[in-house]
Design an enzyme around this catalytic site. Structure first.
Site, short mmCIF file in Angstrom:
data_model
loop_
_atom_site.label_atom_id
_atom_site.label_comp_id
_atom_site.label_asym_id
_atom_site.label_seq_id
_atom_site.Cartn_x
_atom_site.Cartn_y
_atom_site.Cartn_z
N SER A 127 30.42 36.85 39.94
CA SER A 127 31.93 36.62 40.51
C SER A 127 32.53 35.23 40.12
O SER A 127 33.10 34.68 40.73
CB SER A 127 31.62 36.77 42.10
OG SER A 127 32.92 37.18 42.50
N HIS A 162 32.88 30.71 49.63
CA HIS A 162 33.61 30.63 50.61
C HIS A 162 32.69 31.12 52.01
O HIS A 162 33.26 31.08 53.00
CB HIS A 162 35.05 31.21 50.58
CG HIS A 162 34.96 32.57 49.97
ND1 HIS A 162 34.14 33.42 50.84
CD2 HIS A 162 35.38 33.16 48.98
CE1 HIS A 162 34.48 34.79 50.08
NE2 HIS A 162 35.21 34.54 49.14
N GLY A 174 37.81 34.90 40.45
CA GLY A 174 36.51 35.27 40.87
C GLY A 174 36.37 34.71 42.10
O GLY A 174 37.07 34.16 42.81
N CYS A 175 35.19 35.35 42.66
CA CYS A 175 34.85 34.90 44.10
C CYS A 175 34.70 33.38 44.13
O CYS A 175 34.92 32.88 45.27
CB CYS A 175 33.70 35.78 44.46
SG CYS A 175 33.56 35.90 46.13
N GLN A 176 33.98 33.01 42.83
CA GLN A 176 33.45 31.86 43.14
C GLN A 176 34.27 30.77 42.51
O GLN A 176 34.33 29.69 42.73
CB GLN A 176 32.03 31.76 42.39
CG GLN A 176 30.97 32.63 43.13
CD GLN A 176 29.98 31.72 44.07
OE1 GLN A 176 30.13 30.44 44.08
NE2 GLN A 176 29.16 32.42 45.08
#
Lengths: 140, 416
Positions: free
Chosen positions: A118, B372, A50-52
């Site tokens: 995400s 990020h 996931g992005c997170q």
């Protein structure tokens, strides 16, 4: 218990929580209690990025049933992963492939399944069902 | 530091009064007042901007530059007035050095593609820094790959500060352009861009400054900075989304080929040859974001009325207060410890995953960003999956920082 009975049980458990802190404390506890995935399965192949947060998912077929183990680097994600594993683990590939996962929505956690979140959770759910489809194809 | 935080007055600004200009700041989230600390992602919009958009659509919506009719002339004038306001705001030498874009990403892509196509060749180098947003990495990577050029990186130290002592040796004869951020979106570091520009210019190398996280926080003056390119997003400076601008020195913009082809960017078109329009239209193909540009003009007016120096002072005070209060949280460590900083603070607490902390702050109506921050190479450098970032606008109050600190303590207890 069927998959749906498992889901209904979780929905009932959640109905006792009066506010978000109770709900999240329960999820965090589940995350802490989730038996760790065997280190050998914590590979890039099993990684759902996931992005997170990251999720690892491993599936074993034993006596015609699929058993999932999973992990996440974030505790809340891990708690949600734990619920999904407990709902879908130990059923036949067909039962898993055909399942309709509605408990997340019913307990008011649907935002965690939103693609924008995400966190790897939505992809994990898809992956679990894919295992159902794949093992089903293998059996036939 | 002044610490009378019951009356949120910073310098000459009455913050509580200013907050009334921002309707969204009055909204409740989960039934509680919103604490909005995600301003580096996008700022909220003052009524003046919202009303400018509404006024445009209600009273003079029309396409620009092409119509002889009444409304088109009014729309064109408003669009060009917005450009003039921006040119004045950044002290550009000429209005036509301001090109409207979709935002910072679009502006960098324009320069990377257009400048790169014309000026880069095999073996050349493009110099960026280790703290760039993906939007100031990927467009350069793409053009470098196409041209067989190399992307070089100015490294940073553990505090998140550029290793300036390495700049001289990195500025080789092969470097054709330097592209660095003024303020790091993740670390809040303010980079010594004057020194970078000076050193690059000494070798006749042009410099692009990513000003997305700077222009809303401090005065920027193109004549003083002497940047060759400067890119910004409207929505991070109280303006609408989908609009931004690229400032470019006339000599470079004239030397560069157009980025996109289409209407508005041409003088004459035949099937054999097209003669391109002059600046700024050469780089504005197609119907532009007219309402966005007018809204951005209104945002510039708003910043001017508030006073960018007043904004800078208020935010500096907030930043110091936040650094002070946050450092009192046991186990909290800052990611990025630059002395010169603006905008935001990145941090981690113990071994708590940023996603968990962000989630539990959200449930307490506190909006921060986790992850990020589109700076994956920077996360790899620090060896972390992400950070929690609280970022400020002048309308934030010390009470909101106190709420953040309380929220973090509460989340910590829940996750313990």
């Amino acid at each position: 218990m069927t998959i749906n009975e498992q889901q209904d049980q979780i929905i009932e458990d959640f109905s006792f929580f009066s506010d978000w802190t109770d709900k999240y404390e329960y999820i965090i506890q589940l995350g802490k209690d989730l038996p760790l995935i065997d280190e050998q399965y914590k590979t890039d192949d099993n990684l759902i990025r996931g992005c997170q947060s990251k999720v690892w998912l491993h599936a074993d077929l034993k006596d015609g049933k699929i058993y999932f183990t999973a992990d996440s680097d974030a505790l809340i994600t891990k708690g949600l992963v734990s619920m999904m594993v407990s709902v879908l683990s130990g059923y036949t590939p067909k039962e898993i492939a055909d399942s309709d996962i509605y408990f997340i929505d019913k307990v008011g956690l649907s935002s965690h399944l939103s693609p924008t979140r995400s966190n790897g959770l939505l992809s994990m759910l898809k992956q679990m069902k894919m295992y159902g489809v794949a093992f089903q194809a293998k059996q036939n | 530091m002044t610490s009378n935080h019951t009356i949120p007055v910073a310098g000459t600004l009455d913050i509580l009064r200013a907050r009334i200009d921002f309707p969204l700041l009055q909204e409740l989230v989960y039934g509680k007042p919103l604490v909005y600390l995600d301003n580096a992602a996008t700022t909220q919009k003052p009524l003046q901007v919202i009303e400018a958009l509404e006024h445009y659509y209600k009273t003079y919506n029309s396409n620009v530059h092409r119509g002889v009719h009444f409304l088109s002339q009014i729309a064109t004038e408003a669009y060009e007035i917005a450009r003039r306001k921006i040119a004045k705001f950044i002290n550009a030498a000429h209005e036509y050095e301001v090109i409207f874009t979709k935002g910072t990403t679009n502006g960098i892509n324009l320069v990377a593609s257009s400048f790169g196509r014309h000026f880069l060749k095999e073996g050349d180098e493009v110099l960026i820094s280790a703290m760039e947003h993906h939007s100031n990495i990927v467009p350069w990577q793409m053009i470098c790959e196409e041209k067989g050029a190399q992307l070089k990186v100015i490294p940073i130290d553990q505090d998140g500060v550029l290793k300036m002592e390495l700049l001289d040796e990195l500025l080789t004869d092969k470097v054709k352009i330097v592209a660095v951020t003024y303020v790091s979106n993740t670390l809040g570091t303010v980079n010594p861009i004057r020194e970078i520009i000076q050193k690059a210019h000494a070798k006749s190398i042009p410099v692009l400054i990513d000003g997305a996280q700077a222009i809303q926080h401090m005065p920027v003056d193109m004549q003083e900075l002497d940047a060759d390119f400067f890119v910004c997003s409207g929505h991070k400076m109280y303006g609408p989304t989908g609009i931004g601008f690229l400032y470019g020195k006339e000599k470079w913009l004239n030397a560069m080929p157009p980025f996109e082809g289409g209407g508005d960017m041409i003088k004459t078109v035949t099937f054999e040859k097209t003669v391109y329009n002059e600046l700024p239209f050469k780089f504005e193909a197609g119907t532009p974001d007219i309402s966005g540009a007018i809204g951005l003009g209104a945002a510039v007016d708003y910043i001017n009325q508030t006073g960018i120096r007043n904004i800078e002072t208020a935010e500096h005070e907030l930043m110091q207060y936040a650094l002070d209060k946050l450092s009192g949280i046991e186990g909290l460590r800052f990611v990025g410890n630059a002395k010169e900083r603006a905008g935001g603070i990145s941090f981690l607490v113990g071994d708590i995953h940023p996603y968990d902390l962000g989630e539990l702050l959200d449930k307490q109506s506190i909006a921060v960003r986790t992850g990020h921050h589109c700076t994956q190479p920077l996360m790899d450098f620090f060896g972390i999956p992400g950070t929690v970032r609280a970022s400020f606008a002048f309308y934030n109050t010390k009470e909101e920082i106190d709420a953040l600190v309380k929220g973090i303590e509460f989340a910590k207890r829940m996750l313990a």
